[in-house]
Scaffold this motif. Structure first.
Motif, PDB file in Angstrom:
ATOM      1  N   ALA A  14      31.147  42.378  29.680  1.00 30.29           N
ATOM      2  CA  ALA A  14      31.815  42.159  31.019  1.00 30.29           C
ATOM      3  C   ALA A  14      32.074  40.616  31.177  1.00 30.29           C
ATOM      4  CB  ALA A  14      30.685  42.524  31.838  1.00 30.29           C
ATOM      5  N   ILE A  15      33.139  40.534  32.010  1.00 29.80           N
ATOM      6  CA  ILE A  15      33.715  39.176  32.308  1.00 29.80           C
ATOM      7  C   ILE A  15      33.943  39.245  33.693  1.00 29.80           C
ATOM      8  CG2 ILE A  15      34.810  38.836  30.025  1.00 29.80           C
ATOM      9  CD1 ILE A  15      37.497  39.526  31.678  1.00 29.80           C
ATOM     10  N   TYR A  16      34.311  37.917  34.383  1.00 31.24           N
ATOM     11  CA  TYR A  16      34.671  37.863  35.594  1.00 31.24           C
ATOM     12  C   TYR A  16      36.281  37.311  35.388  1.00 31.24           C
ATOM     13  CZ  TYR A  16      29.787  38.041  37.187  1.00 31.24           C
ATOM     14  OH  TYR A  16      28.630  38.264  37.400  1.00 31.24           O
ATOM     15  N   LEU A  17      37.126  37.598  36.403  1.00 30.07           N
ATOM     16  CA  LEU A  17      38.259  36.643  36.643  1.00 30.07           C
ATOM     17  C   LEU A  17      38.379  35.783  37.875  1.00 30.07           C
ATOM     18  CD1 LEU A  17      41.030  39.363  35.429  1.00 30.07           C
ATOM     19  CD2 LEU A  17      39.962  37.602  34.004  1.00 30.07           C
ATOM     20  N   GLU A  18      38.237  34.451  37.722  1.00 34.69           N
ATOM     21  CA  GLU A  18      38.237  33.612  38.750  1.00 34.69           C
ATOM     22  C   GLU A  18      39.473  33.020  39.018  1.00 34.69           C
ATOM     23  OE1 GLU A  18      35.619  29.665  40.626  1.00 34.69           O
ATOM     24  OE2 GLU A  18      35.692  29.999  38.368  1.00 34.69           O
ATOM     25  N   SER A  19      40.161  32.911  40.043  1.00 29.85           N
ATOM     26  CA  SER A  19      41.138  32.143  40.573  1.00 29.85           C
ATOM     27  C   SER A  19      41.079  30.597  40.194  1.00 29.85           C
ATOM     28  CB  SER A  19      41.761  32.472  41.668  1.00 29.85           C
ATOM     29  OG  SER A  19      42.683  31.449  42.127  1.00 29.85           O
ATOM     30  N   VAL A  20      42.228  30.062  39.462  1.00 32.77           N
ATOM     31  CA  VAL A  20      42.195  28.713  39.037  1.00 32.77           C
ATOM     32  C   VAL A  20      42.594  28.055  40.307  1.00 32.77           C
ATOM     33  CG1 VAL A  20      43.260  26.954  37.746  1.00 32.77           C
ATOM     34  CG2 VAL A  20      42.461  28.823  36.463  1.00 32.77           C
ATOM     35  N   ARG A  21      43.640  28.552  40.903  1.00 37.45           N
ATOM     36  CA  ARG A  21      44.319  27.887  42.274  1.00 37.45           C
ATOM     37  C   ARG A  21      43.287  27.813  43.406  1.00 37.45           C
ATOM     38  NH1 ARG A  21      49.609  27.310  43.480  1.00 37.45           N
ATOM     39  NH2 ARG A  21      49.738  25.921  45.440  1.00 37.45           N
ATOM     40  N   THR A  22      42.492  28.902  43.484  1.00 39.52           N
ATOM     41  CA  THR A  22      41.320  29.007  44.517  1.00 39.52           C
ATOM     42  C   THR A  22      40.100  29.217  43.986  1.00 39.52           C
ATOM     43  OG1 THR A  22      43.273  30.066  45.783  1.00 39.52           O
ATOM     44  CG2 THR A  22      41.039  30.099  46.775  1.00 39.52           C
ATOM     45  N   PRO A  23      39.556  28.135  43.342  1.00 40.95           N
ATOM     46  CA  PRO A  23      38.128  28.437  42.750  1.00 40.95           C
ATOM     47  C   PRO A  23      37.168  28.812  43.934  1.00 40.95           C
ATOM     48  CG  PRO A  23      39.123  26.299  42.623  1.00 40.95           C
ATOM     49  CD  PRO A  23      39.999  26.615  43.607  1.00 40.95           C
ATOM     50  N   GLY A  24      36.201  29.953  43.291  1.00 40.33           N
ATOM     51  CA  GLY A  24      35.391  30.723  44.001  1.00 40.33           C
ATOM     52  C   GLY A  24      36.045  31.943  44.247  1.00 40.33           C
ATOM     53  N   CYS A  25      37.187  32.287  44.227  1.00 37.62           N
ATOM     54  CA  CYS A  25      37.863  33.640  44.462  1.00 37.62           C
ATOM     55  C   CYS A  25      37.835  34.257  43.175  1.00 37.62           C
ATOM     56  CB  CYS A  25      39.050  33.596  45.188  1.00 37.62           C
ATOM     57  SG  CYS A  25      39.164  33.075  46.640  1.00 37.62           S
ATOM     58  N   PHE A  26      37.204  35.609  43.211  1.00 35.79           N
ATOM     59  CA  PHE A  26      37.443  36.485  41.942  1.00 35.79           C
ATOM     60  C   PHE A  26      38.097  37.829  42.108  1.00 35.79           C
ATOM     61  CE2 PHE A  26      33.921  33.725  41.817  1.00 35.79           C
ATOM     62  CZ  PHE A  26      33.423  33.315  40.395  1.00 35.79           C
ATOM     63  N   ILE A  27      38.387  38.289  41.038  1.00 43.29           N
ATOM     64  CA  ILE A  27      39.207  39.629  41.154  1.00 43.29           C
ATOM     65  C   ILE A  27      38.108  40.659  41.234  1.00 43.29           C
ATOM     66  CG2 ILE A  27      40.494  41.691  39.862  1.00 43.29           C
ATOM     67  CD1 ILE A  27      42.400  39.335  40.972  1.00 43.29           C
ATOM     68  N   GLY A  28      38.045  41.509  42.439  1.00 42.23           N
ATOM     69  CA  GLY A  28      37.005  42.347  42.587  1.00 42.23           C
ATOM     70  C   GLY A  28      37.439  43.768  43.367  1.00 42.23           C
ATOM     71  N   GLU A  85      39.541  50.071  45.833  1.00 44.17           N
ATOM     72  CA  GLU A  85      40.285  49.391  46.621  1.00 44.17           C
ATOM     73  C   GLU A  85      39.827  47.847  46.384  1.00 44.17           C
ATOM     74  OE1 GLU A  85      42.976  50.111  48.351  1.00 44.17           O
ATOM     75  OE2 GLU A  85      42.486  52.147  47.432  1.00 44.17           O
ATOM     76  N   PRO A  86      41.007  46.992  46.592  1.00 37.89           N
ATOM     77  CA  PRO A  86      40.323  45.451  46.465  1.00 37.89           C
ATOM     78  C   PRO A  86      39.429  45.102  47.631  1.00 37.89           C
ATOM     79  CG  PRO A  86      42.933  45.691  46.487  1.00 37.89           C
ATOM     80  CD  PRO A  86      42.267  46.960  46.635  1.00 37.89           C
ATOM     81  N   CYS A  87      38.469  44.194  47.144  1.00 41.13           N
ATOM     82  CA  CYS A  87      37.481  43.670  48.079  1.00 41.13           C
ATOM     83  C   CYS A  87      37.873  42.838  49.142  1.00 41.13           C
ATOM     84  CB  CYS A  87      36.262  42.999  47.263  1.00 41.13           C
ATOM     85  SG  CYS A  87      35.522  44.064  46.008  1.00 41.13           S
ATOM     86  N   ASN A  88      37.274  43.103  50.447  1.00 43.86           N
ATOM     87  CA  ASN A  88      37.709  42.012  51.314  1.00 43.86           C
ATOM     88  C   ASN A  88      37.195  40.731  51.268  1.00 43.86           C
ATOM     89  OD1 ASN A  88      38.994  44.206  52.777  1.00 43.86           O
ATOM     90  ND2 ASN A  88      37.121  45.008  53.598  1.00 43.86           N
ATOM     91  N   GLU A  89      36.087  40.844  50.583  1.00 42.62           N
ATOM     92  CA  GLU A  89      35.482  39.356  50.488  1.00 42.62           C
ATOM     93  C   GLU A  89      35.453  38.921  48.936  1.00 42.62           C
ATOM     94  OE1 GLU A  89      34.398  37.436  52.885  1.00 42.62           O
ATOM     95  OE2 GLU A  89      34.809  38.806  54.279  1.00 42.62           O
ATOM     96  N   ILE A  90      36.262  38.370  48.518  1.00 42.94           N
ATOM     97  CA  ILE A  90      36.584  37.846  47.187  1.00 42.94           C
ATOM     98  C   ILE A  90      35.959  36.702  46.694  1.00 42.94           C
ATOM     99  CG2 ILE A  90      38.439  39.653  46.661  1.00 42.94           C
ATOM    100  CD1 ILE A  90      40.524  37.206  46.753  1.00 42.94           C
ATOM    101  N   LYS A  91      35.722  35.682  47.910  1.00 45.62           N
ATOM    102  CA  LYS A  91      35.496  34.718  47.398  1.00 45.62           C
ATOM    103  C   LYS A  91      33.813  34.588  47.946  1.00 45.62           C
ATOM    104  CE  LYS A  91      35.922  29.474  48.810  1.00 45.62           C
ATOM    105  NZ  LYS A  91      36.147  29.184  47.824  1.00 45.62           N
ATOM    106  N   ILE A  92      33.002  34.747  46.776  1.00 44.76           N
ATOM    107  CA  ILE A  92      31.716  35.032  46.977  1.00 44.76           C
ATOM    108  C   ILE A  92      30.753  33.864  46.153  1.00 44.76           C
ATOM    109  CG2 ILE A  92      31.793  37.363  47.312  1.00 44.76           C
ATOM    110  CD1 ILE A  92      31.691  37.828  44.212  1.00 44.76           C
TER     111      ILE A  92
END
Length: 228
Positions: free
Chosen positions: A147-161, A167-174
């Motif tokens: 397993a992996i995580y995909l974290e946004s480089v432009r917006t650190p702390g935001c992950f694809i989830g 459905e896309p998660c409402n809270e992706i900055k976790i």
């Protein structure tokens, strides 16, 4: 107790948060974490993230792949209720590595991205440079061989989830990355031509760049499969 069992989850998150405040710190920590995880688990979840490879991203929460579909307003969107295999071309992503475990993922130049805190699809042409919102830092899930995580480089702390319904998660900055942000990589086609990952009728399946189906077509197809 195992190495990972002795780690304090809060401590790891604190170190990661501190690293994000130092230039290049997040990249260094990601690289170190990935290296340690590979050594301990004996497997590299990122092994198929090679230039030109075509992959599918399997969501551990929904149990299906991330796909592109057309919304009712004719906008490209994504969810995690796609099928598995090259037949589902709208769930296939081409890999573009950059540096420091960073990558872009596109389907016919429609890029997976996080923009303004939302998971989006950014359509571009072949000759346009990938958008900064589409660059992701790939991190191993500690203690997992796959397993992996995909974290946004432009917006650190935001992950694809994605949630359990895909459905896309409402809270992706976790602060605590739970199962909804965990993904697995399935190889569909090898860009180097060195291996044949998926054989159907004795030939390698190619990446179909046809237009993505509508949301309703995609979901109806899955519903029909589940009832047969």
């Amino acid at each position: 107790m195992s190495f990972f069992g002795s780690l304090s989850k809060k401590a790891v998150e604190k170190v990661y948060d501190l690293a994000s405040k130092v230039e290049g710190g997040r990249d260094y920590l990601t690289s170190a974490t990935n290296t340690v995880n590979t050594l301990v688990k004996g497997s590299d979840p990122r092994v198929h993230l090679k230039h030109g490879n075509v992959i599918q991203l399997f969501s551990r929460s929904s149990g299906r792949t991330i796909q592109i579909v057309m919304s009712k307003t004719n906008q490209l969107i994504c969810n995690a209720i796609g099928g598995t295999g090259s037949y589902y071309s709208n769930a296939c992503w081409m890999v573009i590595p950059t540096q420091n475990d960073r990558y872009y993922f596109h389907n016919n130049y429609n890029y997976l991205a996080i923009k303004y805190g939302q998971i989006v699809i950014i359509p571009l042409s072949m000759h346009q440079y990938p958008p900064p919102e589409a660059e992701f830092r790939v991190q191993d899930v500690l203690g997992s061989a796959h397993a992996i995580y995909l974290e946004s480089v432009r917006t650190p702390g935001c992950f694809i989830g994605f949630n359990w319904d895909g459905e896309p998660c409402n809270e992706i900055k976790i602060e605590t990355r739970e199962k909804f942000a965990q993904l697995e990589i399935h190889l569909i086609a090898d860009g180097s031509g060195g291996i044949q990952p998926e054989l159907i009728n004795t030939r390698v399946e190619t990446f179909d760049t046809s237009a993505p189906p509508s949301y309703w077509e995609a979901t109806n197809g899955l519903n029909n499969q589940s009832t047969t």
